[in-house]
Each structure stands twice: as structure tokens, then as C-alpha cells.
Scaffold this active site. Structure first.
Site, PDB file in Angstrom:
ATOM      1  N   HIS A   1      -4.318  -4.825 -19.006  1.00 18.38           N
ATOM      2  CA  HIS A   1      -3.224  -3.818 -18.989  1.00 18.38           C
ATOM      3  C   HIS A   1      -3.301  -2.509 -17.971  1.00 18.38           C
ATOM      4  O   HIS A   1      -2.626  -2.567 -17.340  1.00 18.38           O
ATOM      5  CB  HIS A   1      -2.949  -3.220 -20.408  1.00 18.38           C
ATOM      6  CG  HIS A   1      -1.630  -2.516 -20.455  1.00 18.38           C
ATOM      7  ND1 HIS A   1      -0.438  -3.214 -20.574  1.00 18.38           N
ATOM      8  CD2 HIS A   1      -1.340  -1.404 -20.544  1.00 18.38           C
ATOM      9  CE1 HIS A   1       0.155  -2.387 -20.683  1.00 18.38           C
ATOM     10  NE2 HIS A   1      -0.201  -1.167 -20.762  1.00 18.38           N
TER      11      HIS A   1
ATOM     12  N   TYR B   1      -1.119  -0.558 -14.413  1.00 16.91           N
ATOM     13  CA  TYR B   1      -1.044   0.744 -13.885  1.00 16.91           C
ATOM     14  C   TYR B   1      -1.835   0.977 -12.847  1.00 16.91           C
ATOM     15  O   TYR B   1      -1.430   1.971 -11.848  1.00 16.91           O
ATOM     16  CB  TYR B   1      -1.509   1.689 -15.015  1.00 16.91           C
ATOM     17  CG  TYR B   1      -0.395   1.753 -16.100  1.00 16.91           C
ATOM     18  CD1 TYR B   1       0.676   2.577 -16.082  1.00 16.91           C
ATOM     19  CD2 TYR B   1      -0.435   0.829 -17.140  1.00 16.91           C
ATOM     20  CE1 TYR B   1       1.793   2.450 -17.156  1.00 16.91           C
ATOM     21  CE2 TYR B   1       0.446   0.617 -18.231  1.00 16.91           C
ATOM     22  CZ  TYR B   1       1.663   1.577 -18.062  1.00 16.91           C
ATOM     23  OH  TYR B   1       2.571   1.513 -19.157  1.00 16.91           O
TER      24      TYR B   1
ATOM     25  N   HIS C   1       9.055 -10.657 -17.260  1.00 19.04           N
ATOM     26  CA  HIS C   1       8.854  -9.232 -17.249  1.00 19.04           C
ATOM     27  C   HIS C   1       7.829  -8.964 -16.250  1.00 19.04           C
ATOM     28  O   HIS C   1       7.854  -7.859 -15.634  1.00 19.04           O
ATOM     29  CB  HIS C   1       8.118  -8.961 -18.682  1.00 19.04           C
ATOM     30  CG  HIS C   1       7.572  -7.870 -18.898  1.00 19.04           C
ATOM     31  ND1 HIS C   1       8.165  -6.707 -18.760  1.00 19.04           N
ATOM     32  CD2 HIS C   1       6.138  -7.374 -18.960  1.00 19.04           C
ATOM     33  CE1 HIS C   1       7.239  -5.487 -18.948  1.00 19.04           C
ATOM     34  NE2 HIS C   1       6.071  -6.226 -18.982  1.00 19.04           N
ATOM     35  N   PHE C   2       6.886  -9.646 -16.183  1.00 23.18           N
ATOM     36  CA  PHE C   2       5.751  -9.504 -15.087  1.00 23.18           C
ATOM     37  C   PHE C   2       6.342  -9.475 -13.775  1.00 23.18           C
ATOM     38  O   PHE C   2       6.048  -8.612 -13.178  1.00 23.18           O
ATOM     39  CB  PHE C   2       4.715 -10.733 -15.224  1.00 23.18           C
ATOM     40  CG  PHE C   2       3.526 -10.472 -14.376  1.00 23.18           C
ATOM     41  CD1 PHE C   2       2.461  -9.798 -14.880  1.00 23.18           C
ATOM     42  CD2 PHE C   2       3.367 -11.067 -13.417  1.00 23.18           C
ATOM     43  CE1 PHE C   2       1.353  -9.467 -14.170  1.00 23.18           C
ATOM     44  CE2 PHE C   2       2.169 -10.870 -12.442  1.00 23.18           C
ATOM     45  CZ  PHE C   2       1.304 -10.231 -13.047  1.00 23.18           C
ATOM     46  N   HIS C   3       7.408 -10.136 -13.428  1.00 21.30           N
ATOM     47  CA  HIS C   3       8.132 -10.175 -12.155  1.00 21.30           C
ATOM     48  C   HIS C   3       8.777  -8.993 -11.726  1.00 21.30           C
ATOM     49  O   HIS C   3       8.819  -8.421 -10.661  1.00 21.30           O
ATOM     50  CB  HIS C   3       8.642 -11.457 -11.940  1.00 21.30           C
ATOM     51  CG  HIS C   3       7.880 -12.472 -11.603  1.00 21.30           C
ATOM     52  ND1 HIS C   3       7.052 -13.557 -12.431  1.00 21.30           N
ATOM     53  CD2 HIS C   3       7.335 -12.972 -10.166  1.00 21.30           C
ATOM     54  CE1 HIS C   3       6.408 -14.321 -11.534  1.00 21.30           C
ATOM     55  NE2 HIS C   3       6.598 -14.145 -10.390  1.00 21.30           N
TER      56      HIS C   3
ATOM     57  N   ARG D   1       5.511 -20.833 -20.825  1.00 27.03           N
ATOM     58  CA  ARG D   1       5.042 -20.348 -19.549  1.00 27.03           C
ATOM     59  C   ARG D   1       3.875 -21.509 -19.003  1.00 27.03           C
ATOM     60  O   ARG D   1       3.395 -22.118 -19.913  1.00 27.03           O
ATOM     61  CB  ARG D   1       4.552 -18.974 -19.525  1.00 27.03           C
ATOM     62  CG  ARG D   1       3.384 -18.710 -20.490  1.00 27.03           C
ATOM     63  CD  ARG D   1       3.293 -17.216 -20.836  1.00 27.03           C
ATOM     64  NE  ARG D   1       2.502 -16.541 -19.740  1.00 27.03           N
ATOM     65  CZ  ARG D   1       1.889 -15.485 -19.672  1.00 27.03           C
ATOM     66  NH1 ARG D   1       1.390 -14.895 -21.209  1.00 27.03           N
ATOM     67  NH2 ARG D   1       1.382 -14.615 -18.817  1.00 27.03           N
ATOM     68  N   ARG D   2       3.434 -21.348 -17.813  1.00 32.36           N
ATOM     69  CA  ARG D   2       2.344 -21.901 -17.132  1.00 32.36           C
ATOM     70  C   ARG D   2       2.492 -23.538 -17.456  1.00 32.36           C
ATOM     71  O   ARG D   2       1.364 -24.009 -17.866  1.00 32.36           O
ATOM     72  CB  ARG D   2       1.171 -21.414 -17.939  1.00 32.36           C
ATOM     73  CG  ARG D   2       0.803 -19.946 -17.620  1.00 32.36           C
ATOM     74  CD  ARG D   2      -0.431 -19.429 -18.790  1.00 32.36           C
ATOM     75  NE  ARG D   2      -0.649 -18.084 -18.197  1.00 32.36           N
ATOM     76  CZ  ARG D   2      -1.313 -17.321 -19.241  1.00 32.36           C
ATOM     77  NH1 ARG D   2      -1.771 -17.675 -19.982  1.00 32.36           N
ATOM     78  NH2 ARG D   2      -1.860 -16.135 -18.508  1.00 32.36           N
TER      79      ARG D   2
END
Length: 557
Positions: free
Chosen positions: A232, A236, A383-385, A448-449
Site C-alpha cells: 500500500h 503513495y 481502480h488501480f488503473h 481479475r487475473r
């Protein structure tokens, strides 16, 4: 006089010394080499999953998925961040890096490139198709893990270079507040080094011996806890350099001023404190961690929203005050006065807009009940993208359009600027289509994946296929945008007209008194250590004392 001549011969016709510029370019072009390969792998991924094409027999979906994740999320971001921060520190501490910083920077580059090559070769040999999270019990070649360790250690060396420049500046300017860019760079590398310590422990003491056969089994829950201790804060580590560009560089580009020096520093201190002891919110569905500890990590995760909201307030305050000083009237008249045709502003601004839904999605992912709905679905990928692939990447693109000319002594021409605007629009539209399709499929339960499958023509899975094709189309746009970006950056590196390009460093409109407490690093690092011990000490002790049965390695490809 001798010293003066030596410094002068080290200068480009720009604000950064030749030695620092070469170091920065070395990092940045490794970053964009990895970016190009990752963009190709990502496009192929989307096409395969959408049922549009089949891969040749000598490769497979999970191999290109791993290549895309490692090259884009780890290699591209880390190399670019190091190059950006080192050159910014040089610019704000007098224009050059002293010998110690340069030595650390080049040593870090050598280690990072060596580690990258080791990891990439094992992926190409299909000996490391374990995704960029390299989750046990999937086992990669030990050379993959050794390469990852070298990448991390090399990035520490680069951080030591930033610390050395900061210490030198403090010695020479006793009692003064450090430049805002330098302060933020130090905070970024403090977070990075603290966050990567546990994943280094995981790789060196768990994964490498296990992959070599020295240890027959591995403690799965402990390895994943150590990974998400890092996983996580990694987000950041990507975001904080983007925030640096927003806080420090964008105000100068638009002709404005930094809103508040103290607020900017406080936001980074809060990001440092609250972005590390939160890893269990990635493990809400994992057994072996009590609900109480998960709740504590979720609470700390939601507190991270505060510095993000501070950043949003600060940036839009800068935009409005700048627009109004330029003659904007009425409720939204200031918007018309912003430089919308300048890609150096436009690309980061579009990234900021993407971060709004990205932040909202992060709150959903960190909430126990809602996470149970979207966990391990392609919602998480979407979300990640829009956080990393849009907010961070678009900001890095915008920085590149002025940073590379600064480092090469060239200029951003009108044509390159216009092409950059086209590239930004292509990237934004492609990312919107792809991530929207991913979020929609995730809410319908699409995992996913996973490679292309219709689950034996199950009606639910067939209902996902239209979204899969939209996702593939968006991925195609992203690939076109990525190729266009690399062509523009090659032009800016080798063919653009020679000339002076400013390294945009904003300042406050008036002198502001910054509380000295904000720069007392022993206080903040001590408080961070306390929070980490409180959040991780007892759970990790339990995982060591009451170990579940260990797992042998698995290779499923």
C-alpha cells in the site's frame, strides 16, 4: 576561480548541471524503455482477454500479465521517480548534485538496471509468471527475486543521494527552512525506504531460500503481510512525486504561486505517517488476521483521505486565485484563464480529475463490507488503473514534456506541445473506456487475473464479453498513446531546437513562516515507528508463534 570554472563547465544552457542532467536522463530513459514494453504487453493482454486475438504458442497470458505489471508498476515508476526527484533536488539546492549524491545516484542506477534485467530475463524465459505481487505459493526463479531485491536496494542508494544533498544544504543554511521540493523528496524516500524494508525481509529470508529449495515450505500469511506492509505505501510512493509536481511545479507553469508552504509540508508528513501502517485493508478476506486488527488498519487507511483532501483544496485554490488574478470573473470565470492548451498543465490536470473517482474507489476497497463485494474482481484492476495509470502516469507525462528539454538543453516546440495534447486525450479516453469497463464487470463478478474464457458459455460470462471488448478497445487507444508519447520524448531528447527551458519551481506569493517542527525528522520517524509497531507488532508476533502449515512451491504454468 578554479572552482568557478569547474562549475561553469558542468553547466548546460539550463537550470541543472550537466552531471545531474546525465544522471536524470539515465533514469528517465530506462523508465520509458520499460514503459514501452509494458504498453505492448498491456495491449496484448486486453486483446487476448477480450477474445480478439490469440497469443502465439511460445508465450502465454500470465507471462505478459507479469511483464506488464512488473515493467509498468515497478520499473517505470521507480526509475522515473528517482530521475525526477534527483534533478529537482539539484535544481533547488543550487543547480548541481555534489559528488556524494552523484556517486549514490549512479551506484543506485547500476544496481537497479542489473536487477531489472535479471527480473525481465526470467519473465521472458517463463520462469516468473507470478504477477507483479509475486504472491506465494506461486514460485518464480530465484533470479527473479534476487533481481527484485537489487532493484529495491538500488533505489535506497538513490534515496541516500537525496538525503546527502539535503544534509549538505542544511549545513550550509543553518536555521533556514529547506526548499519545499527537497523537503517533499526527503519525505518520499523516507516512506519508500521504511516501506520496502519488510518486502526486502520477505524476499531475502523467505522467497529466495524457498525458491532455491533450502526451505521446503513458506509461511503464506506472514509473506503476504510483509508484502502488503510494502504494497500500500507503494501507491503513495507513486503518488507523492505526482503531488510534488502538483504542489510545486504546476503553480509556476500556470503563472501562480504555491498556496501554502506549511500546508504542503503537513500534507506530506501526514501521508508519511498514515500510508504505511494500513496493509491489512488489502487482506480483509485473508484468514489468520483477527477482525480487530483489520479494523485498526481500515481506520488508519481512511485517515489518509485527509492529506489527499488537503491536496485537492490547495490545488484548486491555486487554480482559482491564479485565474482571478488574470481577469477571471464570476463563479467559474477563472477556469477560462487557465492555460488549457499547454500540455505541461493539461496532462497533470486531467490526472487530477481521474484521481477523484480513484480516491472514491479506494474508500470502497478499504471498507470491509464493500470490499467483500469487489474483492478479487476486475473492479480492483480498474481502480488501480485510474489511480496509477491515469492520475500518476498523466502527471509523469506532463512532467516529462518539460523535464527532458531541461535536461537536454532543448525546448518544447509548438508542434510537440500540440502532439502532447493529442497524446493526453488519447490516453485519457482509452483509460476512461478501459477502467469503466473493468469497474462494470467487477460489479457483475468478473474475476481479475484470468485469461480469456467464457466459462463453458455460461450466460453470465457471455454477458461480460461486450465490456471485455470495450476494455480491449481502450487498451488499444492506450497503446497508440504510449507509442506517440515515446516518439515525442525521443524528439525532445535528440531533435528539438536547442534553447533554455525553465525547471518550474513555484514559490509562495509572500514569505511564510514555516513551523520548525515540520522539519524535525526524528520526531516524525519516531512517531511513524510507533504507529508501525502498534499496527504490526502483535499480529506479526502471532504469525511467527502460531504458524499455519507451510506451503511447498507451486508452478502452475
Amino acid at each position: 576561480m578554479v572552482i568557478a570554472r569547474k562549475v561553469e563547465t558542468d553547466k548546460l544552457p539550463g537550470p541543472v548541471a550537466r552531471s545531474a542532467a546525465r544522471l536524470g536522463l539515465a533514469y528517465i530513459w530506462v523508465a520509458y524503455t520499460a514503459f514501452g514494453l509494458a504498453a505492448l504487453a498491456g495491449m496484448l493482454q486486453g486483446m487476448v482477454r477480450g477474445g480478439i486475438m490469440k497469443l502465439p504458442s511460445w508465450t502465454n497470458y500470465y507471462q505478459i500479465l507479469t511483464a506488464h505489471g512488473v515493467l509498468m508498476a515497478l520499473i517505470f515508476t521507480t526509475f522515473f521517480i528517482v530521475g525526477f526527484l534527483l534533478t529537482g533536488v539539484a535544481r533547488t539546492t543550487g543547480g548541481s548534485l555534489h559528488r556524494t549524491s552523484l556517486a549514490w545516484g549512479w551506484a543506485g542506477w547500476i544496481l537497479m538496471v542489473t536487477g531489472t534485467l535479471m527480473a525481465v530475463v526470467t519473465i521472458l524465459m517463463n520462469e516468473a509468471s507470478v504477477l507483479y505481487t509475486f504472491y506465494a505459493p506461486l514460485k518464480a526463479s530465484p533470479y527473479f527475486y534476487i533481481g527484485a531485491a537489487l532493484l529495491v536496494v538500488g533505489s535506497w542508494f538513490a534515496g541516500f543521494g537525496v538525503f546527502a544533498s539535503y544534509a549538505k544544504w542544511k549545513r550550509e543554511h543553518k536555521g533556514q527552512t529547506s526548499p519545499l521540493f527537497v523537503f517533499m523528496s526527503v519525505a518520499t524516500f523516507v516512506l519508500w525506504i521504511v516501506a520496502t524494508l519488510p518486502v526486502a525481509v520477505e524476499v531475502i529470508f523467505q522467497l529466495i531460500p524457498w525458491s532455491l529449495g533450502i526451505s521446503p515450505t513458506i509461511n503464506i500469511i506472514l509473506s503476504r503481510t510483509l508484502f502488503w506492509f510494502f504494497g500500500h505505501p507503494l501507491v503513495y510512493f507513486w503518488l507523492m512525486p505526482a503531488y510534488i509536481a502538483w504542489y510545486v511545479c504546476v503553480p509556476r507553469i500556470i503563472g501562480g504561486h504555491v498556496f501554502s508552504d506549511s500546508l504542503s509540508r503537513l500534507a506530506f508528513v501526514l501521508l508519511l505517517l498514515f500510508s504505511i501502517p494500513v496493509g491489512f485493508h488489502h487482506q480483509l478476506m485473508e484468514p489468520g488476521i483477527s477482525a480487530g486488527w483489520k479494523m485498526i488498519h481500515v481506520t488508519l487507511t481512511l485517515i489518509v483521505v485527509i492529506p489527499s483532501l488537503m491536496t485537492a483544496f490547495s490545488m484548486f485554490a491555486v487554480f482559482e486565485t491564479t485565474g482571478r488574478k488574470k481577469g477571471g470573473i464570476g463563479l467559474f470565470g477563472w477556469l477560462k484563464k487557465l492555460p488549457w492548451t499547454d500540455v505541461r498543465f493539461f496532462a497533470p490536470f486531467v490526472g487530477m480529475l481521474f484521481f477523484i473517482p480513484g480516491g472514491a474507489g479506494g474508500i470502497i476497497n478499504a471498507s470491509n463490507q464493500m470490499n467483500a463485494v469487489v474483492h478479487n474482481t476486475i473492479w480492483v484492476t480498474g481502480h488501480f488503473h485510474i489511480t496509477v495509470g491515469a492520475a500518476v502516469a498523466l502527471t509523469f507525462f506532463g512532467v516529462s514534456f518539460w523535464l527532458i528539454p531541461v535536461l537536454t538543453g532543448r525546448t518544447l516546440t509548438r508542434t510537440a506541445n500540440r502532439m502532447g495534447m493529442v497524446q493526453t486525450v488519447f490516453w485519457a479516453v482509452g483509460m476512461f473506456l478501459m477502467s469503466a469497463a473493468m469497474h462494470s464487470m467487477g460489479l457483475q463478478g468478473a474475476p481479475r487475473r484470468t485469461d480469456y474464457t467464457t466459462y463453458m458459455d455460461h450466460p453470465t460470462a457471455l454477458g461480460w464479453m461486450d465490456y471485455e471488448r470495450v476494455m480491449a478497445f481502450g487498451g488499444g487507444l492506450l497503446f497508440v498513446s504510449g507509442i506517440l508519447l515515446i516518439l515525442i520524448l525521443l524528439y525532445l531528447t535528440f531533435k528539438a531546437p536547442k534553447g533554455y527551458t525553465e525547471y518550474p519551481i513555484g514559490e509562495t506569493e509572500t514569505a511564510q513562516q514555516v513551523p520548525r517542527l515540520l522539519e524535525r525528522w526524528p520526531v516524525w520517524i519516531g512517531l511513524l515507528a510507533f504507529l508501525i509497531v502498534m499496527a504490526y507488532g502483535y499480529p506479526i508476533m502471532e504469525q511467527l508463534q502460531h504458524q499455519m502449515p507451510g506451503s511447498p512451491p507451486f508452478k502452475t504454468w
